[in-house]
Write a protein that holds these residues in place. Structure first.
Motif, PDB file in Angstrom:
ATOM      1  N   ARG A   8       0.818  -1.216   0.000  1.00  0.00           N
ATOM      2  CA  ARG A   8       0.000   0.000   0.000  1.00  0.00           C
ATOM      3  C   ARG A   8       0.848   1.261   0.000  1.00  0.00           C
ATOM      4  O   ARG A   8       2.007   1.255   0.409  1.00  0.00           O
ATOM      5  CB  ARG A   8      -0.926  -0.002   1.203  1.00  0.00           C
ATOM      6  CG  ARG A   8      -0.189   0.070   2.537  1.00  0.00           C
ATOM      7  CD  ARG A   8      -1.157   0.007   3.702  1.00  0.00           C
ATOM      8  NE  ARG A   8      -0.426   0.002   4.963  1.00  0.00           N
ATOM      9  CZ  ARG A   8      -1.015   0.043   6.154  1.00  0.00           C
ATOM     10  NH1 ARG A   8      -2.342   0.095   6.239  1.00  0.00           N
ATOM     11  NH2 ARG A   8      -0.298   0.032   7.260  1.00  0.00           N
ATOM     12  N   ILE A  11      -0.627   7.926   2.725  1.00  0.00           N
ATOM     13  CA  ILE A  11      -0.796   9.342   2.349  1.00  0.00           C
ATOM     14  C   ILE A  11      -0.888  10.184   3.617  1.00  0.00           C
ATOM     15  O   ILE A  11      -1.724   9.924   4.485  1.00  0.00           O
ATOM     16  CB  ILE A  11      -2.071   9.539   1.510  1.00  0.00           C
ATOM     17  CG1 ILE A  11      -2.027   8.626   0.258  1.00  0.00           C
ATOM     18  CG2 ILE A  11      -2.251  10.994   1.122  1.00  0.00           C
ATOM     19  CD1 ILE A  11      -3.338   8.580  -0.498  1.00  0.00           C
ATOM     20  N   ALA A  19      -5.139  15.298   0.503  1.00  0.00           N
ATOM     21  CA  ALA A  19      -5.248  13.852   0.728  1.00  0.00           C
ATOM     22  C   ALA A  19      -6.335  13.240  -0.143  1.00  0.00           C
ATOM     23  O   ALA A  19      -6.163  12.171  -0.749  1.00  0.00           O
ATOM     24  CB  ALA A  19      -5.517  13.574   2.212  1.00  0.00           C
ATOM     25  N   ALA A  20      -7.478  13.932  -0.230  1.00  0.00           N
ATOM     26  CA  ALA A  20      -8.586  13.397  -1.022  1.00  0.00           C
ATOM     27  C   ALA A  20      -8.232  13.337  -2.500  1.00  0.00           C
ATOM     28  O   ALA A  20      -8.564  12.374  -3.207  1.00  0.00           O
ATOM     29  CB  ALA A  20      -9.830  14.264  -0.797  1.00  0.00           C
ATOM     30  N   GLU A  23      -5.774  10.507  -3.094  1.00  0.00           N
ATOM     31  CA  GLU A  23      -6.456   9.223  -2.981  1.00  0.00           C
ATOM     32  C   GLU A  23      -7.232   8.918  -4.254  1.00  0.00           C
ATOM     33  O   GLU A  23      -7.229   7.779  -4.754  1.00  0.00           O
ATOM     34  CB  GLU A  23      -7.384   9.258  -1.770  1.00  0.00           C
ATOM     35  CG  GLU A  23      -8.031   7.903  -1.464  1.00  0.00           C
ATOM     36  CD  GLU A  23      -8.897   7.955  -0.217  1.00  0.00           C
ATOM     37  OE1 GLU A  23      -9.217   6.878   0.300  1.00  0.00           O
ATOM     38  OE2 GLU A  23      -9.249   9.073   0.224  1.00  0.00           O
ATOM     39  N   GLN A  24      -7.890   9.923  -4.824  1.00  0.00           N
ATOM     40  CA  GLN A  24      -8.645   9.710  -6.051  1.00  0.00           C
ATOM     41  C   GLN A  24      -7.724   9.340  -7.223  1.00  0.00           C
ATOM     42  O   GLN A  24      -8.031   8.460  -8.028  1.00  0.00           O
ATOM     43  CB  GLN A  24      -9.447  10.971  -6.396  1.00  0.00           C
ATOM     44  CG  GLN A  24     -10.601  11.258  -5.430  1.00  0.00           C
ATOM     45  CD  GLN A  24     -11.300  12.587  -5.741  1.00  0.00           C
ATOM     46  OE1 GLN A  24     -10.926  13.272  -6.697  1.00  0.00           O
ATOM     47  NE2 GLN A  24     -12.298  12.933  -4.935  1.00  0.00           N
ATOM     48  N   LEU A  26      -4.784   7.860  -7.117  1.00  0.00           N
ATOM     49  CA  LEU A  26      -4.263   6.496  -6.947  1.00  0.00           C
ATOM     50  C   LEU A  26      -5.353   5.461  -7.174  1.00  0.00           C
ATOM     51  O   LEU A  26      -5.088   4.364  -7.695  1.00  0.00           O
ATOM     52  CB  LEU A  26      -3.657   6.337  -5.552  1.00  0.00           C
ATOM     53  CG  LEU A  26      -2.476   7.253  -5.216  1.00  0.00           C
ATOM     54  CD1 LEU A  26      -1.884   6.900  -3.854  1.00  0.00           C
ATOM     55  CD2 LEU A  26      -1.395   7.167  -6.282  1.00  0.00           C
ATOM     56  N   ALA A  27      -6.579   5.782  -6.778  1.00  0.00           N
ATOM     57  CA  ALA A  27      -7.678   4.832  -6.957  1.00  0.00           C
ATOM     58  C   ALA A  27      -7.911   4.552  -8.427  1.00  0.00           C
ATOM     59  O   ALA A  27      -8.215   3.424  -8.828  1.00  0.00           O
ATOM     60  CB  ALA A  27      -8.946   5.376  -6.302  1.00  0.00           C
ATOM     61  N   ASP A  32      -3.350   0.314  -4.113  1.00  0.00           N
ATOM     62  CA  ASP A  32      -3.827   0.215  -2.734  1.00  0.00           C
ATOM     63  C   ASP A  32      -3.253   1.388  -1.944  1.00  0.00           C
ATOM     64  O   ASP A  32      -2.053   1.677  -2.036  1.00  0.00           O
ATOM     65  CB  ASP A  32      -3.375  -1.116  -2.126  1.00  0.00           C
ATOM     66  CG  ASP A  32      -4.028  -1.358  -0.788  1.00  0.00           C
ATOM     67  OD1 ASP A  32      -5.005  -0.669  -0.467  1.00  0.00           O
ATOM     68  OD2 ASP A  32      -3.535  -2.260  -0.056  1.00  0.00           O
ATOM     69  N   LYS A  33      -4.103   2.081  -1.147  1.00  0.00           N
ATOM     70  CA  LYS A  33      -3.631   3.272  -0.438  1.00  0.00           C
ATOM     71  C   LYS A  33      -4.325   3.367   0.918  1.00  0.00           C
ATOM     72  O   LYS A  33      -5.342   2.707   1.165  1.00  0.00           O
ATOM     73  CB  LYS A  33      -3.857   4.559  -1.250  1.00  0.00           C
ATOM     74  CG  LYS A  33      -5.320   4.986  -1.370  1.00  0.00           C
ATOM     75  CD  LYS A  33      -6.066   4.163  -2.398  1.00  0.00           C
ATOM     76  CE  LYS A  33      -7.521   4.580  -2.523  1.00  0.00           C
ATOM     77  NZ  LYS A  33      -8.325   3.595  -3.270  1.00  0.00           N
ATOM     78  N   ALA A  34      -3.755   4.158   1.778  1.00  0.00           N
ATOM     79  CA  ALA A  34      -4.332   4.427   3.099  1.00  0.00           C
ATOM     80  C   ALA A  34      -4.009   5.862   3.472  1.00  0.00           C
ATOM     81  O   ALA A  34      -2.848   6.288   3.372  1.00  0.00           O
ATOM     82  CB  ALA A  34      -3.778   3.463   4.137  1.00  0.00           C
ATOM     83  N   VAL A  35      -5.031   6.639   3.901  1.00  0.00           N
ATOM     84  CA  VAL A  35      -4.849   8.043   4.292  1.00  0.00           C
ATOM     85  C   VAL A  35      -4.653   8.100   5.800  1.00  0.00           C
ATOM     86  O   VAL A  35      -5.431   7.508   6.570  1.00  0.00           O
ATOM     87  CB  VAL A  35      -6.059   8.894   3.877  1.00  0.00           C
ATOM     88  CG1 VAL A  35      -5.889  10.327   4.357  1.00  0.00           C
ATOM     89  CG2 VAL A  35      -6.245   8.841   2.358  1.00  0.00           C
TER      90      VAL A  35
END
Length: 682
Positions: A8, A11, A19-20, A23-24, A26-27, A32-35
């Motif tokens: 992962r 962020i 951050a948002a 995240e978008q 990378l999605a 795979d990601k985690a804020v």
């Protein structure tokens, strides 16, 4: 740590919508990601596992640097965690603290904002790939650690070396290079287009050099190979282009003078047209393995010697019991003629069995007398067929499948027939109790054996004649198959055989410069194949090997004189008594030097009767040559039961001199003298 957590992207961008947005982005790429809400949670997530971390420069400035530093310092040697720092464009240089902070992170990709989605995605994917390579390095290192632990448990003597290599594993960064080094291998690579060559440091170390500045080429390598192995090495290098492989094992002399065993393995890479582009491979130091193998061979040899001596002692004690017991009873009651005759016949029978046992031992050791002839083995096999059918018995189907275009070979016909008969008898015994149809096949073929086929046979490649005996019997278990040529080893019950049959076959084929090979599968049968080198001489008429008919004793003519040469006093006394009983005049000598003095004189000598193996530096065969030089017309008869030197004495006079095998009886001596001197007087 789970595999998903290690892949992962973390962020940390607590301000605004950064951050948002990240995240978008990378999605959309399936990453795979985690804020993380704050720096404390971010460090906690780093400890739990991640593939990379995306952090804004302002969030990094607010983080607890002590906790972050402790986590960085706690990384394993294989780990160099990748960070992606999103920086704010600045008019001037960063402050000293900001620069030190970035340096403290180590593996950093710095992206100045604003950045587009493609750049960010590419940076994240690149960092994740780099992290995966680190995981691969970790797995290699962990696997090597496990192997080292097993090696340490298996051999406590290597504990220090294993520990040293484990420390190397913990400190290694170049996974492939270290894996080769830990395995005792070094890599080498030759570019056939540019001529450039590369090798790992261990390559030079094997040859006793330090550093990697030494230039290597084929001639440099061959200069280190021992003279005895240079032909093998040159042949291996010469065949690289044709075969596409290098497979060489030889001895080298290191720079410090030490001799080491090495193995080189390599393959050729070619272009689409088949032209060689490069040759690459590995080099290994095999010295310790050879030492271990030699120790094992020595142990096996000593075990075989123990089995041999025990078997000889057992069989000869049985025979001596008959002989000694019979002689003792004859001495106690010599007046009972019938009883003395019966006991003497039993003792003579035991002595004859002892003679046969000795001949089998000499055949295995390749010290038996040979009378070689160049002949077609098919002729021998066909003449021998009636005897083979009697040996196989009527309940067994005996098939002869002989190649009519079979090449000639140079062998002793009597030894050849004895070997084939032995194989047929063994095949017959293997058929007892077998549910399969009882069948024995004798086959002959011309074959050509290459280098690989004779690699461990001790014979050169080339054309051979194969004679095989195949049965449909019970077969031989795999654990016993490798021992069947050992003397006194037998799979038969006690009393069913001495265990010398196959060892005699082995010795005969080696004496004929060939080899024997056995293949067997339980419940399916066995094939024993004898290979003999093709002879370039034309085949002559075979000499029969059947029993000699009754020949009357030949007594000496008036004044016929025998020059007797024998160094054993008891044998000498027996020979003198036998010759005098046959009315010969005997001149006694104990070595070649004494015999030559008489030969150079004027005294009458009709025949030279000499032992083959004698002290004094000249054997009987050499004495015969010198005797004929002095007296061209002299008759010669040699006798021996053992040939001490395989190369010089095994084939007596290249088959031209008559030989009387020991032990011999008076009638056998008389028959040989009659053959040599002529049988006109009886």
């Amino acid at each position: 740590m789970s595999g998903s957590s290690e892949e992962r992207a973390l962020i940390l961008a607590p301000r605004g919508r950064d951050a948002a947005v990240i995240e978008q982005v990378l999605a959309r790429s399936g990453i795979d990601k985690a804020v993380c809400a704050d720096a404390a949670e971010w460090v906690t997530c780093l400890r739990a596992g991640a593939g990379t971390a995306i952090v804004t420069e302002e969030a990094l400035a607010d983080a607890d640097l002590a906790k972050l530093s402790r986590w960085l310092d706690a990384q394993a040697p294989w780990s160099d965690f990748p960070f992606i720092v999103l920086a704010t464009r600045q008019a001037g240089p960063r402050t000293r603290n900001a620069a030190e902070l970035l340096k403290r992170l180590g593996n950093v990709v710095l992206l100045e904002r604003p950045i587009n989605a493609e750049t960010l995605t590419s940076a994240v994917l690149s960092s994740l790939r780099a992290r995966r390579r680190q995981y691969q390095a970790r797995e290699h290192l962990l696997e090597r650690e496990r192997a080292q632990d097993q090696l340490r448990l298996a051999n406590e003597e290597l504990e220090q070396r294993v520990a040293a290599r484990t420390r190397e594993v913990e400190a290694a960064h170049e996974t492939l290079a270290f894996a080769l080094d830990a395995a005792g291998m070094s890599s080498w690579d030759f570019d056939a287009v540019t001529g450039l060559q590369r090798r790992s440091p261990r390559f030079d170390a094997v040859f006793g050099f330090e550093g990697g500045e030494r230039a290597w080429d084929r001639e440099t390598f061959l200069s280190h190979v021992l003279d005895e192995d240079r032909g093998i090495a040159e042949e291996a290098f010469a065949g690289i282009i044709e075969t596409g492989r290098l497979d060489l094992e030889c001895r080298i002399r290191r720079a410090d003078g030490a001799v080491r065993w090495i193995a080189m393995r390599g393959r050729v890479k070619r272009d689409e047209a088949g032209r060689p582009l490069r040759v690459a491979g590995i080099l290994m130091d095999r010295t310790e393995q050879h030492v271990t193998e030699e120790a094992l061979r020595q142990a096996q040899k000593m075990e075989a010697i123990g089995q041999l001596t025990g078997g000889v002692a057992h069989d000869f004690n049985n025979l001596l019991t008959v002989i000694v017991g019979g002689l003792d009873m004859m001495l106690r009651r010599p007046e009972q003629a019938d009883r003395v005759k019966r006991l003497a016949e039993a003792a003579m029978g035991a002595a004859r069995r002892g003679e046969q046992l000795t001949q089998q031992l000499l055949a295995f050791s390749r010290r038996q007398m040979l009378r070689p002839q160049t002949l077609n083995p098919n002729r021998l096999l066909l003449d021998f067929r009636p005897l083979a059918e009697r040996a196989a018995t009527g309940s067994v189907e005996l098939i002869f499948d002989l190649d009519p275009a079979l090449d000639p070979i140079r062998i002793d016909p009597a030894q050849f027939e004895a070997a084939v008969l032995n194989l047929i008898v063994n095949a017959r015994d293997a058929l007892e109790g077998s549910g399969a149809p009882a069948r024995i096949a004798v086959m002959s073929r011309n074959v050509r054996l290459g280098t690989v086929a004779v690699a461990d046979k001790g014979v050169p490649p080339g054309p051979y004649v194969m004679v095989s005996v195949t049965d449909t019997g019970s077969g031989i278990p795999a654990d016993k198959l490798q021992r069947v040529f050992e003397p006194f080893f037998t799979t038969k019950e006690v009393g069913k055989g001495t265990g010398l049959g196959l060892s005699q076959v082995y010795g005969f084929t080696r004496s004929a410069k060939g080899f024997a090979q056995i293949e067997s599968e339980p419940e399916k049968g066995t094939t024993v194949s004898l290979y003999f080198p093709r002879s370039t001489d034309p085949a002559g008429e075979e000499i029969g090997t059947g029993p000699v008919g009754a020949i009357p004793l030949r007594r000496a003519g008036e004044g016929e004189t025998v020059l007797l040469v024998e160094d054993d006093e008891q044998v000498l006394g027996m020979a003198v008594e036998s010759l005098e009983e046959l009315s010969y005049r005997v001149i006694v000598t104990r070595n070649a030097s004494e015999a030559l003095e008489y030969l150079r004189g004027v005294e009458r000598i009709d025949i030279l009767f000499s032992d083959v193996v004698m002290p004094g530096g000249m054997n009987g065969s050499q004495l015969a040559v010198e005797a004929r030089r002095i007296r061209p017309d002299i008759k010669i008869l040699l006798t021996s039961g053992y040939v001490a030197n395989l190369d010089d004495g095994q084939v007596i006079g290249e088959g031209e001199l008559p030989v009387l095998n020991k032990p011999y009886r008076r009638d056998e001596l008389a028959r040989s003298l009659r053959s040599v001197l002529g049988g006109e007087r009886a």
